[in-house]
Scaffold this active site. Structure first.
Site, short mmCIF file in Angstrom:
data_model
loop_
_atom_site.label_atom_id
_atom_site.label_comp_id
_atom_site.label_asym_id
_atom_site.label_seq_id
_atom_site.Cartn_x
_atom_site.Cartn_y
_atom_site.Cartn_z
N ARG A 175 3.03 8.00 9.28
CA ARG A 175 3.02 9.33 8.95
C ARG A 175 1.84 10.25 9.75
NH1 ARG A 175 5.34 11.38 3.51
NH2 ARG A 175 6.48 9.40 3.32
N ASP A 179 0.81 -1.38 0.00
CA ASP A 179 -0.08 -0.07 0.15
C ASP A 179 0.81 1.31 0.09
OD1 ASP A 179 0.97 -0.09 2.40
OD2 ASP A 179 -1.05 -0.64 3.53
N GLU A 183 -1.00 -8.78 -1.10
CA GLU A 183 -1.36 -8.50 0.20
C GLU A 183 -2.59 -7.49 -0.27
OE1 GLU A 183 0.40 -5.25 2.76
OE2 GLU A 183 1.15 -6.84 3.91
N HIS A 209 13.81 4.51 11.93
CA HIS A 209 13.71 4.94 10.53
C HIS A 209 14.22 6.09 10.02
CE1 HIS A 209 11.07 5.52 6.73
NE2 HIS A 209 10.48 4.00 7.10
N GLU A 211 -1.63 5.13 3.21
CA GLU A 211 -1.90 3.87 2.75
C GLU A 211 -3.22 3.41 2.56
OE1 GLU A 211 -0.03 4.93 5.31
OE2 GLU A 211 2.18 4.42 4.95
N HIS A 238 7.33 4.75 12.42
CA HIS A 238 7.48 5.51 11.28
C HIS A 238 6.34 5.98 10.47
CE1 HIS A 238 5.99 2.74 8.05
NE2 HIS A 238 6.29 1.68 9.00
#
Ligand code: UD1
Ligand code: UDP
Length: 365
Positions: free
Chosen positions: A206, A96, A118, A237, A132, A204
């Site tokens: 957003r 994604d 997936e 990250h 995502e 990580h």
């Protein structure tokens, strides 16, 4: 010979696509081509090297602190050239990310069929995870083959009107990658006191940037201070929105070890060594239960409800009080810990990539 173009952009895509690429390469009837968009650079290269996969085409797209629009537009422009040159019969994308959404759109414009590995993960909330949820919905609208990891992801696709015949429950190929890796002799490669319990951290997302991520760091500060006998390990990250804050808030605390992202094999070793994992990662939510490790998820909702339903993963959000409270319970209460540290693998049995390859073989037979 049918040409299959396998696309990888970021670390998790490469981990989850690697077993599929290796399984396709073992079939003589396919000409397998690997496209690295390099949305991630170092973290993608680490994974491809580990699995012995060489990209046939590398777009080298990563820029420091790239914006979503700039990345998307560069991907769309570059994909025109790639698809015109390669003319694949099938393109496979995984997951994604912005790479997945942009490549799927580009294939649609070129009328090239897509297989989505997936497929069907949903929170039904476009803002969480951002971006995502939109990326996978768009890829799902455009895909011809939907390789759903679980029955509940299949149900999500049916709800959206995807034809039953286009969906196969394959299991998540992350478990193929994990089992291939966990079977090897693994070295963490870091000095961690072997007598201390270890808490492994990754973060990580957003939607957590800014104050929510600072809350996560404050909770880690408190946990580390209250538990001097516990070692915290946090491979950070490289996204500057994460890295800069994590180092500023946590670097001086004695029992928190910050390090660069670990290569996949050492990271699997770290998961195996961990007592408890605190993470907002999608892949870690899938892998840790299979290794019998409890995960506290730094998110308010998840598209991976199976492990939560089984009681081996718990959502704590980017919420200071919940993180501190739930982690402390797991560190102090053996029964609570044992109830979560059960080895279950709701996301796959290690044969997902074989099922995907079989579907493509049957289609072209
Ligand atoms: C991306 C995906 C996210 C996925 C995550 C896995 C999007 C929008 N986000 O988030 O879905 O869960 O990867 O990790 O597709 N960087 C480096 N080196 C690297 C990788 C990243 O320095 O090897 C830095 C760069 O400054 C880059 C920034 O991180 O600009 C952001 O990378 P990007 O791929 O845009 O987003 P991620 O936060 O990594
Ligand atoms: N991982 C890794 N090194 C690290 C942290 C994670 O190899 O330092 C692996 C982890 O085992 C999992 C994948 O990276 O397979 C998850 O990637 P990430 O959390 O970046 O993305 P997400 O899964 O959230 O999309």
């Amino acid at each position: 010979m049918k040409k299959i173009l396998c696309v990888v952009g970021t670390r998790p895509e490469a981990i989850k696509m690697a077993p599929v690429i290796l399984a396709l390469q073992a079939e003589k009837q396919f000409d397998v081509r690997v496209l690295a968009t390099a949305q991630h650079r170092q973290m993608l290269d680490q994974v491809l090297d580990f699995f012995g996969i060489k990209a046939d085409i590398d777009l080298d797209l990563m820029r420091p602190n790239q914006t979503l629009s700039a990345l998307t537009s560069r991907l769309l422009m570059e994909m025109d050239t790639v698809l015109n040159n390669e003319k694949p019969d099938v393109v496979l994308v995984q997951g994604d990310t912005t790479t997945v959404m942009s490549v799927a759109l580009s294939c649609f414009y070129h009328r090239i069929p897509i297989g989505h590995v997936e497929a069907g993960l949903r929170t039904w909330d476009m803002q969480n995870p951002f971006p995502e949820e939109a990326n996978r919905v768009i890829a799902g609208c455009l895909a011809k083959w939907h390789f759903a990891p679980t029955e509940s992801s299949r149900q999500n696709l049916l709800k959206e009107g995807v034809a039953d015949a286009d969906i196969t429950v394959t299991g998540n190929t992350v478990i193929d990658a994990l089992l291939m890796t966990a079977a090897k002799d693994l070295e963490l490669g870091l000095e961690i006191d072997e007598h201390k319990r270890m808490v492994l951290i990754t973060s990580h997302r957003r939607e957590n940037f800014g104050e929510p991520f600072k809350n996560i760091c404050r909770a880690l500060q408190t946990l580390a201070t209250n538990n001097p006998d516990v070692q915290f390990l946090y491979p950070v990250h490289p996204n500057p929105n994460v890295k800069d804050v994590a180092y500023e808030m946590l670097a001086t605390i004695n029992n928190i070890k910050l390090c660069a992202p670990l290569d996949y094999a050492p990271f699997v070793a770290a998961m195996k060594r961990a007592y408890l994992i605190i993470s907002d990662s999608g892949g870690v939510q899938e892998e840790a239960p299979a290794l019998g490790k409890p995960v506290l998820v730094l998110r308010d909702e998840t598209e991976r409800p199976e492990a939560v339903d089984q009681g081996v993963v718990k959502l704590v959000g980017p919420n200071y009080d919940a993180i501190v409270k739930e982690a402390q319970i797991l560190l102090d209460d053996e029964n609570a810990y044992k109830a979560m540290a059960r080895g279950v693998s709701p996301y796959g049995d290690g044969h997902g990539s074989k099922r995907i390859v079989d579907i493509l073989k049957n289609y072209f037979a």
